[in-house]
Design a protein around this motif. Structure first.
Motif, short mmCIF file in Angstrom:
data_model
loop_
_atom_site.label_atom_id
_atom_site.label_comp_id
_atom_site.label_asym_id
_atom_site.label_seq_id
_atom_site.Cartn_x
_atom_site.Cartn_y
_atom_site.Cartn_z
N PHE A 214 0.83 -1.20 0.00
CA PHE A 214 0.00 0.00 0.00
C PHE A 214 0.87 1.25 0.00
O PHE A 214 0.57 2.23 -0.70
CB PHE A 214 -0.94 0.01 1.21
CG PHE A 214 -1.99 -1.06 1.17
CD1 PHE A 214 -2.76 -1.23 0.03
CD2 PHE A 214 -2.20 -1.89 2.25
CE1 PHE A 214 -3.74 -2.21 -0.02
CE2 PHE A 214 -3.18 -2.87 2.20
CZ PHE A 214 -3.94 -3.04 1.07
N ALA A 215 1.94 1.22 0.79
CA ALA A 215 2.82 2.38 0.86
C ALA A 215 3.48 2.65 -0.49
O ALA A 215 3.63 3.79 -0.92
CB ALA A 215 3.88 2.17 1.94
N LEU A 216 3.84 1.58 -1.18
CA LEU A 216 4.48 1.72 -2.49
C LEU A 216 3.55 2.42 -3.48
O LEU A 216 3.96 3.27 -4.25
CB LEU A 216 4.87 0.34 -3.03
CG LEU A 216 5.46 0.30 -4.44
CD1 LEU A 216 6.87 0.86 -4.45
CD2 LEU A 216 5.46 -1.12 -4.99
N VAL A 217 2.27 2.04 -3.43
CA VAL A 217 1.31 2.57 -4.39
C VAL A 217 0.87 3.99 -4.01
O VAL A 217 0.73 4.85 -4.88
CB VAL A 217 0.09 1.64 -4.51
CG1 VAL A 217 -0.99 2.28 -5.37
CG2 VAL A 217 0.50 0.29 -5.09
N GLU A 223 9.96 12.26 0.36
CA GLU A 223 9.84 12.80 1.73
C GLU A 223 8.59 12.29 2.44
O GLU A 223 8.46 12.47 3.64
CB GLU A 223 9.91 14.33 1.75
CG GLU A 223 8.87 15.06 0.96
CD GLU A 223 9.33 15.30 -0.48
OE1 GLU A 223 8.75 16.15 -1.15
OE2 GLU A 223 10.27 14.61 -0.95
N LYS A 224 7.67 11.64 1.70
CA LYS A 224 6.47 11.10 2.32
C LYS A 224 6.60 9.59 2.58
O LYS A 224 5.82 9.00 3.30
CB LYS A 224 5.24 11.34 1.43
CG LYS A 224 4.81 12.79 1.37
CD LYS A 224 4.04 13.17 2.63
CE LYS A 224 3.95 14.67 2.82
NZ LYS A 224 3.34 15.35 1.70
N GLN A 225 7.58 8.95 1.93
CA GLN A 225 7.60 7.49 1.92
C GLN A 225 8.02 6.89 3.25
O GLN A 225 8.76 7.49 4.02
CB GLN A 225 8.52 7.00 0.80
CG GLN A 225 7.84 7.15 -0.55
CD GLN A 225 8.77 6.93 -1.72
OE1 GLN A 225 9.98 6.99 -1.57
NE2 GLN A 225 8.20 6.67 -2.88
N THR A 226 7.52 5.67 3.50
CA THR A 226 7.85 4.96 4.74
C THR A 226 9.12 4.14 4.55
O THR A 226 9.63 3.97 3.45
CB THR A 226 6.69 4.03 5.13
OG1 THR A 226 6.41 3.17 4.04
CG2 THR A 226 5.45 4.81 5.50
N ASN B 250 -1.18 -14.69 -3.16
CA ASN B 250 -1.36 -13.24 -3.25
C ASN B 250 -0.11 -12.45 -2.90
O ASN B 250 -0.17 -11.23 -2.78
CB ASN B 250 -2.48 -12.79 -2.32
CG ASN B 250 -3.84 -13.16 -2.86
OD1 ASN B 250 -3.99 -13.34 -4.06
ND2 ASN B 250 -4.82 -13.27 -1.98
N SER B 251 1.02 -13.08 -2.66
CA SER B 251 2.13 -12.33 -2.10
C SER B 251 2.79 -11.45 -3.16
O SER B 251 2.68 -11.66 -4.36
CB SER B 251 3.15 -13.24 -1.43
OG SER B 251 3.70 -14.09 -2.37
N PHE B 252 3.48 -10.43 -2.66
CA PHE B 252 4.01 -9.40 -3.54
C PHE B 252 5.40 -8.93 -3.13
O PHE B 252 6.36 -9.07 -3.88
CB PHE B 252 3.03 -8.21 -3.56
CG PHE B 252 3.51 -7.04 -4.36
CD1 PHE B 252 3.35 -7.00 -5.72
CD2 PHE B 252 4.12 -5.96 -3.72
CE1 PHE B 252 3.80 -5.93 -6.47
CE2 PHE B 252 4.58 -4.88 -4.46
CZ PHE B 252 4.40 -4.87 -5.84
N ALA B 253 5.50 -8.39 -1.90
CA ALA B 253 6.70 -7.66 -1.49
C ALA B 253 7.98 -8.50 -1.60
O ALA B 253 9.00 -8.02 -2.10
CB ALA B 253 6.53 -7.15 -0.06
#
Lengths: 279, 316
Positions: A214-217, A223-226, B250-253
């Protein structure tokens, strides 16, 4: 069983356990070893387990190369908020689910199971569009909202288990003594639930701290990224990466969740075991 | 991962108030109850159930990211295209190979470890402590860590191979033949702890007296496992295996970090494929259709799991 076979069985068990220990530990030990190696040793064709000249240079370089502190701050904000909000809104619902067998709790239970099967892509595209409409793309608030909802299923599961462990008789006794319902919940139920609520919040924290997809998308600008997203920037374009700083940053990013997990691990596994034994 | 605990916990009895919540707890289902439920229910409906339905609807449109023209309904066109999209079915096949390839060894290894941890062995606290590591680690870090292990020059794997005189080692993650097995090994490592803990919980559920009785009757270790341990463990084992399969599919990372689907798409799991389609090429509708196909397949597996659980006779 003779003494001799018993002894050889034991020996076999210890040997197997040793294999498991090696299998579980070696990648992590290698990560630590790499993190403390100076550049010449990292370039060597014959790497060693123990760094000859251990150094902290990689940690310094990691902070120079990528905005790790800011990424850690973003991760911390997202994870603390998600953990806190998730238990605040999940605890009352979990209470109702545990004390009632209604259609609602049946539906919620079904949803918890089904939600485990979502391929996130089916969820993230519409969420992306909704958050874009709300101007929450590339904001931590948008991410926090997603994390809260994402961690609700297992937060509910854990909390329902903890509520069930509180005997209803205690609440009845308080009611008989003339305490109001709210009073009963606050002064009888809540204190007994507190450790479970904390464990659930920490678990939601760890999940958010570790989350990547979710963070990637949702987060576009550095500066906002986790932290997990920023870690992938170390990997470089064609797989060529600066191994030392990469290992150092990865090691640091793991520490908070490792420590917290060690703290609540007994509660998680203990809860599972208790549930199993009482069934 | 918590569903493992859920499967265990759900076997417990509800409150003594009976199925409709009347009686001992004495909480009437009125406005007060709704007040307790709404804070969680609203976000669930707005940000989870709603988007899911929206996502399914998108699969029947030509939605694209950043387009000015309005989105049109295209019926089943996306699904027809998907049917002829060889690359998608390649990734689907890879996803199945990966999911089975991870889930099965994961289960076997976890069962072995759980059986060991259930014994009175001296180092078992250490194994428990170590088993936390893969569980608590961010998937991204697990991927990075194994890239360091697999590194062709500076990695420990090739160095060990060289030390043992087994050759020069190879570039595991970029070799066409080795990439998928290499990422599968990482998947097994990463998911073993949860499975172990779930199975351990199931093992502790086995009545100890039955074991002793069977041992007194002269049953060997294998017999005791088959007749006493396994029947008690089966419901937990079934649940955790079905869930592991779904999670793995469903895995991704993990694979995103390890190979990003390479080399030549050999490790491109369906989620990676759909992610690229949606967020690199902006084909929202098409990617949503992929998600629908994945859900459909997973639903079948989930149905088998539910039927199996009900058939297992564990529940009320």
């Amino acid at each position: 069983m003779s003494m001799r076979t018993r002894r050889s069985v034991r020996a076999g068990q210890y040997l197997a356990l040793l294999c498991y220990l090696v299998f579980l530990a070696f990648p992590f030990l290698w990560l630590i070893s790499t993190a403390f190696k100076p550049a010449p040793e990292l370039g060597s064709l014959h790497p060693t387990w123990i760094p000859h000249h251990p150094t902290l240079d990689n940690f310094r370089a990691a902070f120079d190369e990528q905005p790790l502190l800011r990424a850690a701050a973003n991760s911390l904000i997202a994870a603390v908020s998600a953990g806190f909000i998730a238990v605040v809104i999940a605890t009352p619902m979990a209470y109702v689910m545990a004390r009632h067998r209604s259609r609602l709790s049946a539906a919620a239970t079904g949803w918890v199971v089904v939600s485990q099967a979502f391929p996130f892509v089916l969820l993230i595209i519409p969420l992306f569009l909704v958050l874009k409409y709300l101007h929450l793309i590339n904001t931590l608030w948008g991410l926090i909202m997603v994390y809260v909802v994402w961690s609700l299923p297992f937060a509910l599961w854990m909390l329902v288990g903890y509520v069930r462990a509180v005997p209803p008789e205690l609440e009845e006794a308080a009611a008989v003594d003339g305490a109001s319902r709210l009073r009963t919940l606050v002064s009888v139920t809540a204190p007994l639930l507190a450790p479970g609520i904390v464990a659930t919040a920490l678990f939601a924290f760890i999940t958010a701290w570790n989350e990547f997809f979710f963070a990637l998308v949702l987060l576009k600008t550095p500066e906002k990224q986790t932290l997990p997203v920023v870690l992938t920037h170390f990997l470089g374009a064609e797989g060529a990466s600066d191994l030392g700083p990469l290992a150092a940053a990865a090691f640091l990013a793991t520490l908070p969740s490792l420590v917290l997990f060690a703290v609540i691990q007994r509660r998680i596994t203990g809860g599972m075991l208790a549930g199993a034994v009482k069934s | 991962m918590t569903l493992a605990s859920a499967t265990v916990q759900s076997g417990r009895h509800g409150p003594p108030g009976g199925p409709h919540g009347k009686g001992s707890a004495r909480i009437n289902r009125n406005a007060g109850t709704w007040f307790l439920v709404l804070p969680a229910l609203l976000p669930i409906l707005v940000l989870s159930v709603g988007p899911l339905l929206y996502g399914i609807a998108l699969a029947f449109t030509d939605a694209q990211s950043g387009r000015t023209r309005s989105t049109q309904w295209t019926g089943v066109l996306n699904f027809q295209d998907l049917l002829h999209d060889g690359l998608f079915w390649d990734s689907f096949r890879i996803g199945l190979v990966w999911a089975v390839g991870v889930t099965v060894p994961q289960f076997v290894l976890a069962l072995g470890l759980a059986l060991l941890l259930n014994q009175n062995l001296r180092m078992r606290w250490l194994a428990r402590a170590l088993a936390i590591i893969p569980w608590a680690m961010p998937e991204v870090v697990v991927g990075i860590m194994w890239r360091l292990v697999y590194n062709p020059d500076a990695g420990i794997l090739n160095e060990t191979i060289r030390d043992l005189g087994l050759g020069d080692g190879r570039d595991w993650l970029t070799g066409l033949a080795t990439a998928l097995p290499a990422v599968i090994l990482v998947g097994v490592w990463a998911g073993m702890p949860q499975t172990t803990v779930a199975l351990l919980a199931g093992l502790q559920n086995t009545p100890h007296e039955l074991h002793e009785a069977a041992a007194l009757d002269g049953a060997g270790a294998w017999r005791r496992f088959r007749t006493v341990t396994w029947p008690a463990l089966k419901p937990v084992a079934l649940s955790i295996t079905a869930l592991n399969f779904i999670w793995n599919f469903n895995s991704f990372a993990l694979v995103y970090v390890l190979t990003n689907g390479g080399p030549g798409g050999r490790t491109r799991l369906p989620m990676l494929f759909a992610y690229e389609e949606a967020f690199r090429y902006g084909q929202f509708g098409y990617a949503a259709a992929m998600g629908c196909v994945m859900v459909a397949v997973i639903s079948v597996i989930l149905a088998v799991y539910l039927v199996g659980r009900l058939g297992g006779g564990e529940d009320r």
